[in-house]
Motif scaffolding. Structure first.
Motif, mmCIF file in Angstrom:
data_model
loop_
_atom_site.group_PDB
_atom_site.id
_atom_site.type_symbol
_atom_site.label_atom_id
_atom_site.label_comp_id
_atom_site.label_asym_id
_atom_site.label_seq_id
_atom_site.Cartn_x
_atom_site.Cartn_y
_atom_site.Cartn_z
ATOM 1 N N GLY A 26 24.723 5.724 67.414
ATOM 2 C CA GLY A 26 23.281 5.741 67.257
ATOM 3 C C GLY A 26 22.731 4.879 66.140
ATOM 4 N N LEU A 27 23.575 4.127 65.476
ATOM 5 C CA LEU A 27 23.141 3.191 64.455
ATOM 6 C C LEU A 27 24.167 2.077 64.313
ATOM 7 C CD1 LEU A 27 25.026 3.756 61.767
ATOM 8 C CD2 LEU A 27 23.468 5.679 61.473
ATOM 9 N N SER A 28 23.757 1.004 63.683
ATOM 10 C CA SER A 28 24.670 -0.105 63.428
ATOM 11 C C SER A 28 25.401 0.179 62.127
ATOM 12 C CB SER A 28 23.885 -1.413 63.341
ATOM 13 O OG SER A 28 24.751 -2.505 63.115
ATOM 14 N N LEU A 29 26.665 0.534 62.237
ATOM 15 C CA LEU A 29 27.422 0.955 61.061
ATOM 16 C C LEU A 29 27.504 -0.137 60.002
ATOM 17 C CD1 LEU A 29 29.036 3.179 59.698
ATOM 18 C CD2 LEU A 29 31.071 2.354 60.915
ATOM 19 N N ASN A 30 27.486 -1.406 60.409
ATOM 20 C CA ASN A 30 27.603 -2.484 59.432
ATOM 21 C C ASN A 30 26.372 -2.625 58.537
ATOM 22 O OD1 ASN A 30 25.790 -3.736 61.154
ATOM 23 N ND2 ASN A 30 27.245 -5.261 61.914
ATOM 24 N N ASP A 31 25.337 -1.824 58.779
ATOM 25 C CA ASP A 31 24.161 -1.812 57.917
ATOM 26 C C ASP A 31 24.264 -0.778 56.796
ATOM 27 O OD1 ASP A 31 21.806 -2.387 60.637
ATOM 28 O OD2 ASP A 31 22.890 -3.808 59.364
ATOM 29 N N TYR A 32 25.323 0.018 56.794
ATOM 30 C CA TYR A 32 25.417 1.143 55.877
ATOM 31 C C TYR A 32 26.728 1.174 55.111
ATOM 32 C CZ TYR A 32 21.556 3.130 58.595
ATOM 33 O OH TYR A 32 20.355 3.357 59.224
ATOM 34 N N SER A 49 34.974 9.724 48.098
ATOM 35 C CA SER A 49 35.187 8.291 48.210
ATOM 36 C C SER A 49 33.947 7.612 48.757
ATOM 37 C CB SER A 49 36.386 8.003 49.116
ATOM 38 O OG SER A 49 36.663 6.619 49.170
ATOM 39 N N CYS A 50 33.804 6.344 48.431
ATOM 40 C CA CYS A 50 32.674 5.539 48.876
ATOM 41 C C CYS A 50 33.195 4.162 49.256
ATOM 42 C CB CYS A 50 31.642 5.444 47.755
ATOM 43 S SG CYS A 50 30.104 4.606 48.175
ATOM 44 N N ILE A 51 32.696 3.609 50.358
ATOM 45 C CA ILE A 51 33.133 2.294 50.818
ATOM 46 C C ILE A 51 31.916 1.456 51.166
ATOM 47 C CG2 ILE A 51 33.453 3.150 53.177
ATOM 48 C CD1 ILE A 51 35.783 1.111 53.420
ATOM 49 N N GLY A 52 31.927 0.206 50.733
ATOM 50 C CA GLY A 52 30.813 -0.690 50.956
ATOM 51 C C GLY A 52 30.654 -1.091 52.406
ATOM 52 N N THR A 53 29.556 -1.748 52.686
ATOM 53 C CA THR A 53 29.165 -2.108 54.047
ATOM 54 C C THR A 53 30.263 -2.829 54.815
ATOM 55 O OG1 THR A 53 26.866 -2.295 53.306
ATOM 56 C CG2 THR A 53 27.420 -3.273 55.430
ATOM 57 N N GLY A 55 33.489 -3.054 53.592
ATOM 58 C CA GLY A 55 34.782 -2.555 53.167
ATOM 59 C C GLY A 55 35.356 -3.237 51.945
ATOM 60 N N GLY A 56 34.581 -4.116 51.304
ATOM 61 C CA GLY A 56 35.069 -4.856 50.157
ATOM 62 C C GLY A 56 34.971 -4.114 48.834
ATOM 63 N N ARG A 57 34.243 -3.039 48.811
ATOM 64 C CA ARG A 57 34.085 -2.232 47.606
ATOM 65 C C ARG A 57 34.456 -0.798 47.935
ATOM 66 N NH1 ARG A 57 28.382 -1.314 44.289
ATOM 67 N NH2 ARG A 57 29.235 0.029 42.632
ATOM 68 N N LYS A 58 35.343 -0.228 47.142
ATOM 69 C CA LYS A 58 35.807 1.136 47.359
ATOM 70 C C LYS A 58 35.857 1.882 46.038
ATOM 71 C CE LYS A 58 38.766 -0.344 51.196
ATOM 72 N NZ LYS A 58 40.158 -0.419 51.717
ATOM 73 N N GLU A 59 35.449 3.128 46.073
ATOM 74 C CA GLU A 59 35.506 3.982 44.906
ATOM 75 C C GLU A 59 36.068 5.341 45.288
ATOM 76 O OE1 GLU A 59 31.772 4.258 42.909
ATOM 77 O OE2 GLU A 59 31.776 2.158 42.286
ATOM 78 N N TYR A 60 36.710 5.988 44.310
ATOM 79 C CA TYR A 60 37.308 7.290 44.529
ATOM 80 C C TYR A 60 37.017 8.190 43.344
ATOM 81 C CZ TYR A 60 40.011 4.635 47.935
ATOM 82 O OH TYR A 60 40.388 3.829 48.987
ATOM 83 N N SER A 61 36.937 9.469 43.612
ATOM 84 C CA SER A 61 36.861 10.425 42.532
ATOM 85 C C SER A 61 38.186 10.426 41.776
ATOM 86 C CB SER A 61 36.563 11.825 43.077
ATOM 87 O OG SER A 61 37.646 12.291 43.866
ATOM 88 N N ASP A 62 38.179 10.942 40.563
ATOM 89 C CA ASP A 62 39.412 10.976 39.778
ATOM 90 C C ASP A 62 40.510 11.752 40.498
ATOM 91 O OD1 ASP A 62 37.776 11.187 36.517
ATOM 92 O OD2 ASP A 62 38.289 9.463 37.771
ATOM 93 N N SER A 63 40.152 12.837 41.158
ATOM 94 C CA SER A 63 41.144 13.647 41.841
ATOM 95 C C SER A 63 41.716 12.944 43.073
ATOM 96 C CB SER A 63 40.557 15.001 42.239
ATOM 97 O OG SER A 63 39.500 14.853 43.166
ATOM 98 N N ARG A 72 37.305 1.319 57.006
ATOM 99 C CA ARG A 72 36.302 1.367 58.058
ATOM 100 C C ARG A 72 36.536 0.281 59.086
ATOM 101 N NH1 ARG A 72 30.741 0.820 55.243
ATOM 102 N NH2 ARG A 72 29.966 0.579 57.392
ATOM 103 N N ASP A 73 36.021 0.500 60.273
ATOM 104 C CA ASP A 73 36.056 -0.471 61.350
ATOM 105 C C ASP A 73 34.662 -0.485 61.963
ATOM 106 O OD1 ASP A 73 38.453 -1.308 63.953
ATOM 107 O OD2 ASP A 73 36.368 -1.919 63.739
ATOM 108 N N ASN A 74 33.851 -1.438 61.534
ATOM 109 C CA ASN A 74 32.464 -1.474 61.993
ATOM 110 C C ASN A 74 32.357 -1.724 63.494
ATOM 111 O OD1 ASN A 74 31.547 -1.006 59.400
ATOM 112 N ND2 ASN A 74 31.183 -3.168 58.949
ATOM 113 N N GLY A 75 33.277 -2.513 64.034
ATOM 114 C CA GLY A 75 33.260 -2.767 65.463
ATOM 115 C C GLY A 75 33.487 -1.515 66.281
ATOM 116 N N GLU A 76 34.348 -0.629 65.786
ATOM 117 C CA GLU A 76 34.628 0.629 66.466
ATOM 118 C C GLU A 76 33.645 1.722 66.070
ATOM 119 O OE1 GLU A 76 37.775 -0.745 68.779
ATOM 120 O OE2 GLU A 76 36.859 1.243 68.785
ATOM 121 N N GLY A 77 32.878 1.499 65.019
ATOM 122 C CA GLY A 77 31.964 2.518 64.539
ATOM 123 C C GLY A 77 32.688 3.699 63.916
ATOM 124 N N THR A 78 33.731 3.412 63.139
ATOM 125 C CA THR A 78 34.539 4.474 62.562
ATOM 126 C C THR A 78 34.773 4.250 61.078
ATOM 127 O OG1 THR A 78 36.526 3.307 63.345
ATOM 128 C CG2 THR A 78 35.726 5.135 64.684
#
Length: 121
Positions: A26-32, A49-53, A55-63, A72-78
């Motif tokens: 229901g949305l274009s994943l590559n926009d988010y 965890s957080c991942i950029g539009t 996939g070039g930027r990734k962050e994780y909690s300390d734990s 992520r795979d924007n083409g698959e929407g996953t």
């Protein structure tokens, strides 16, 4: 209409591994950007965890750092979260969400319903 569905949760022993999948429609994943959050029993929601539009930027909690990996795979929407060396403290409901996760959970645009992870022998 946007919809996010998490899958892959379940019961796992300490030290085990799981792979969570967030399927987005229901949305274009590559926009988010996208993030994973969790809520342990009796506790508030926390970012995992957080991942950029793209996939070039990734962050994780300390734990999560060193044990979890987001992709992520924007083409698959996953969006995926690979978890290893799981601990009882990882138990909780895991949520996938899309939006500016680098700003915080309150800024996310759409949320999934969550999937339960239980780490117990």
């Amino acid at each position: 209409q946007p919809r996010l569905v998490e899958s892959g949760g379940g019961l796992v022993q300490p030290g085990g591994s799981l792979r969570l999948t967030c399927t987005v429609t229901g949305l274009s994943l590559n926009d988010y950007a996208a993030g994973w959050f969790r809520q342990a029993p009796g506790k508030g929601r926390e970012g995992v965890s957080c991942i950029g539009t793209r996939g070039g930027r990734k962050e994780y909690s300390d734990s999560a750092k060193g044990r979890f990996s987001v992709s992520r795979d924007n083409g698959e929407g996953t969006v995926y979260l690979e978890m290893s060396n799981l601990k009882p403290e990882d138990t909780g409901v895991y949520f996938c969400a899309v939006g500016p996760c680098y700003r915080g959970a309150e800024y996310m645009d759409y949320w999934g319903k969550g999937t339960q992870i239980t780490v117990f022998p």
